[in-house]
Design a protein around this motif. Structure first.
Motif, PDB file in Angstrom:
ATOM      1  N   THR A 114       8.462  -8.019   6.059  1.00 55.75           N
ATOM      2  CA  THR A 114       8.885  -6.665   6.275  1.00 55.75           C
ATOM      3  C   THR A 114       8.864  -5.914   4.938  1.00 55.75           C
ATOM      4  O   THR A 114       9.265  -6.469   3.930  1.00 55.75           O
ATOM      5  N   GLY A 115       8.441  -4.666   4.968  1.00 55.17           N
ATOM      6  CA  GLY A 115       8.398  -3.892   3.743  1.00 55.17           C
ATOM      7  C   GLY A 115       9.787  -3.558   3.236  1.00 55.17           C
ATOM      8  O   GLY A 115      10.693  -3.347   4.013  1.00 55.17           O
ATOM      9  N   ARG A 116       9.918  -3.554   1.925  1.00 58.17           N
ATOM     10  CA  ARG A 116      11.182  -3.126   1.315  1.00 58.17           C
ATOM     11  C   ARG A 116      10.997  -1.815   0.570  1.00 58.17           C
ATOM     12  O   ARG A 116      11.795  -1.450  -0.265  1.00 58.17           O
ATOM     13  N   GLY A 117       9.859  -1.170   0.828  1.00 56.64           N
ATOM     14  CA  GLY A 117       9.627   0.132   0.204  1.00 56.64           C
ATOM     15  C   GLY A 117       8.937   0.038  -1.132  1.00 56.64           C
ATOM     16  O   GLY A 117       8.671   1.060  -1.766  1.00 56.64           O
ATOM     17  N   MET A 118       8.660  -1.179  -1.595  1.00 57.77           N
ATOM     18  CA  MET A 118       7.971  -1.304  -2.871  1.00 57.77           C
ATOM     19  C   MET A 118       7.165  -2.596  -2.901  1.00 57.77           C
ATOM     20  O   MET A 118       7.409  -3.513  -2.134  1.00 57.77           O
TER      21      MET A 118
ATOM     22  N   GLU B 186      -0.215   2.107  -3.398  1.00 56.23           N
ATOM     23  CA  GLU B 186      -1.518   2.720  -3.643  1.00 56.23           C
ATOM     24  C   GLU B 186      -2.337   1.845  -4.596  1.00 56.23           C
ATOM     25  O   GLU B 186      -1.835   1.396  -5.643  1.00 56.23           O
ATOM     26  N   GLY B 187      -3.556   1.546  -4.204  1.00 56.80           N
ATOM     27  CA  GLY B 187      -4.449   0.771  -5.060  1.00 56.80           C
ATOM     28  C   GLY B 187      -4.208  -0.724  -5.012  1.00 56.80           C
ATOM     29  O   GLY B 187      -4.912  -1.498  -5.661  1.00 56.80           O
ATOM     30  N   ALA B 188      -3.217  -1.163  -4.247  1.00 57.76           N
ATOM     31  CA  ALA B 188      -2.893  -2.596  -4.172  1.00 57.76           C
ATOM     32  C   ALA B 188      -3.632  -3.234  -3.000  1.00 57.76           C
ATOM     33  O   ALA B 188      -4.124  -2.539  -2.113  1.00 57.76           O
ATOM     34  N   THR B 189      -3.724  -4.568  -3.003  1.00 61.30           N
ATOM     35  CA  THR B 189      -4.329  -5.269  -1.877  1.00 61.30           C
ATOM     36  C   THR B 189      -3.272  -5.938  -1.004  1.00 61.30           C
ATOM     37  O   THR B 189      -3.461  -6.075   0.206  1.00 61.30           O
ATOM     38  N   ASP B 190      -2.156  -6.363  -1.616  1.00 58.59           N
ATOM     39  CA  ASP B 190      -1.146  -7.104  -0.844  1.00 58.59           C
ATOM     40  C   ASP B 190      -0.366  -6.193   0.091  1.00 58.59           C
ATOM     41  O   ASP B 190       0.120  -5.132  -0.315  1.00 58.59           O
TER      42      ASP B 190
ATOM     43  N   LEU C 227       3.879  -5.432  -8.321  1.00 56.41           N
ATOM     44  CA  LEU C 227       3.468  -4.291  -9.143  1.00 56.41           C
ATOM     45  C   LEU C 227       4.650  -3.405  -9.526  1.00 56.41           C
ATOM     46  O   LEU C 227       4.566  -2.631 -10.486  1.00 56.41           O
ATOM     47  N   GLY C 228       5.736  -3.494  -8.756  1.00 62.67           N
ATOM     48  CA  GLY C 228       6.894  -2.662  -9.041  1.00 62.67           C
ATOM     49  C   GLY C 228       6.666  -1.202  -8.685  1.00 62.67           C
ATOM     50  O   GLY C 228       7.314  -0.320  -9.250  1.00 62.67           O
ATOM     51  N   ARG C 229       5.749  -0.946  -7.770  1.00 59.85           N
ATOM     52  CA  ARG C 229       5.470   0.447  -7.372  1.00 59.85           C
ATOM     53  C   ARG C 229       5.865   0.665  -5.912  1.00 59.85           C
ATOM     54  O   ARG C 229       5.799  -0.259  -5.093  1.00 59.85           O
TER      55      ARG C 229
END
Lengths: 193, 156
Positions: free
Chosen positions: A81-85, A73-77, A89-91
């Motif tokens: 493959t997604g790793r869930g975070m 949320e609020g990020a641009t990148d 940002l560590g979110r």
């Protein structure tokens, strides 16, 4: 004579430099068969692999012919493959974002020793490929172009297995092939390589 | 996005990582494997005249190269053992068996192998066993399918 002089590779003891081989001849009872010189020793580990929720979403996307990344949320990148975070940002990621399918080669190497049953004929190019809209690259094989004409910044698109043959695996994309678009300048790839 | 509390939809798959390593045998292990293919067993004499089987290339105490190979018998004596009741893929026998150290007649050291003997009650330290050779020609140690009990010579 070293291997450099003899491409066929005479690797017998007699071919080794003086003094390098110190094992004396061995007395052996008479044997009828030709002496064994090489054996194959397979080593195998069998795992049960669970990719987790985020990669499960990615793999199910591939089955549908879509490349799905994830964004916090609020990020641009967008990570794929997604790793869930979001690793910067560590979110936790909260949004699924379709990226590609067109993409850019961000790094590559020429493979001369194929590995595995599905490896293409050598030499071939293994590359990092950044789908449009993603912050990071996927691994892939680049075919459809001579290996020595592949370059960083080259534009490519995925070649998919026919829909009926797809399952939720990374093998849905068999390889990537060039598209007729100008190369992306290296300057624009900064931070993505 | 999927519901993180739901694990029903999460993928699982077998993943096999393996590689067929090629090993050059050298003169000692090469002769040992060749003999096994001929259904014979070779050992090697060390610098203190002990007979080592399986053979090794260098003396276990001094590190000197060893050069005198000799034949030992395909029968031997169990020096220690344990019982394998859970079978895993790739083991030489697919039913419960003993995993034992076996000193072949003529040798002073023991080799590790499996014994097809049915139940742990059937085996004891001191039991006499012999090699059961594989029906098909194989590579190296695989020429020994397993060991089996030699009933007539059984050590009480």
């Amino acid at each position: 004579m070293g291997e450099r002089d003899d491409p066929a590779g005479d690797r017998s003891v007699a071919a080794m430099p003086e003094g390098l081989w110190t094992q004396p001849p061995v007395e052996v009872p008479e044997l009828d068969m030709e002496q064994v010189r090489r054996v194959t020793e397979p080593a195998t580990l069998v795992y049960t692999y669970t990719p987790g929720l985020a990669q499960t979403r990615f793999l199910r996307g591939l089955q549908e012919g879509r490349i799905l990344g994830e964004r916090a949320e609020g990020a641009t990148d967008v990570y794929v493959t997604g790793r869930g975070m979001d690793p910067v940002l560590g979110r936790a990621t909260t949004e699924s974002v379709e990226v590609g399918p067109n993409a850019t080669v961000t790094a590559f190497c020429v493979v001369h020793i194929g590995f595995g049953e599905k490896a293409p004929p050598t030499p071939f190019v293994s590359a990092l490929i950044r789908p449009d809209g993603a912050a990071v690259s996927l691994y892939g094989t680049v075919l459809g172009i001579p290996y020595d004409e592949v370059r960083i910044g080259m534009r490519v698109r995925p070649v998919w297995l026919p829909e009926s043959e797809r399952s939720a695996t990374f093998e849905c994309i068999t390889h990537w092939e060039p598209i007729d678009e100008p190369d992306v300048p290296a300057e624009e790839l900064k931070g993505h390589m | 996005m999927g519901d993180p509390s739901s694990t029903q939809e999460v993928l699982r798959a077998p993943l096999t990582i393996g590689y067929d390593f090629k090993r050059t045998t050298g003169p000692v292990i090469g002769a040992f494997f060749t003999a096994l293919a001929e259904h014979r067993v070779l050992a090697i004499r060390d610098t203190r005249s002990r007979v080592l089987c399986p053979p090794v290339e260098y003396d276990p105490d001094s590190g000197d190269p060893l050069t005198e190979m000799l034949e030992v018998r395909p029968e031997g004596t169990v020096t220690t053992w344990s019982w394998v009741s859970t079978i895993r893929e790739g083991q030489p026998l697919q039913e419960p068996h003993a995993l034992a150290m076996i000193r072949l007649d003529g040798a002073d050291t023991s080799m590790l192998h499996v014994i097809d003997c049915g139940s742990p009650e059937a085996i004891s330290t001191g039991a006499r066993v012999r090699i059961r050779w594989s029906a098909e020609p194989a590579e190296g140690f695989a020429n020994i399918e397993c060991f089996e009990l030699l009933e007539e010579d059984r050590d009480g």
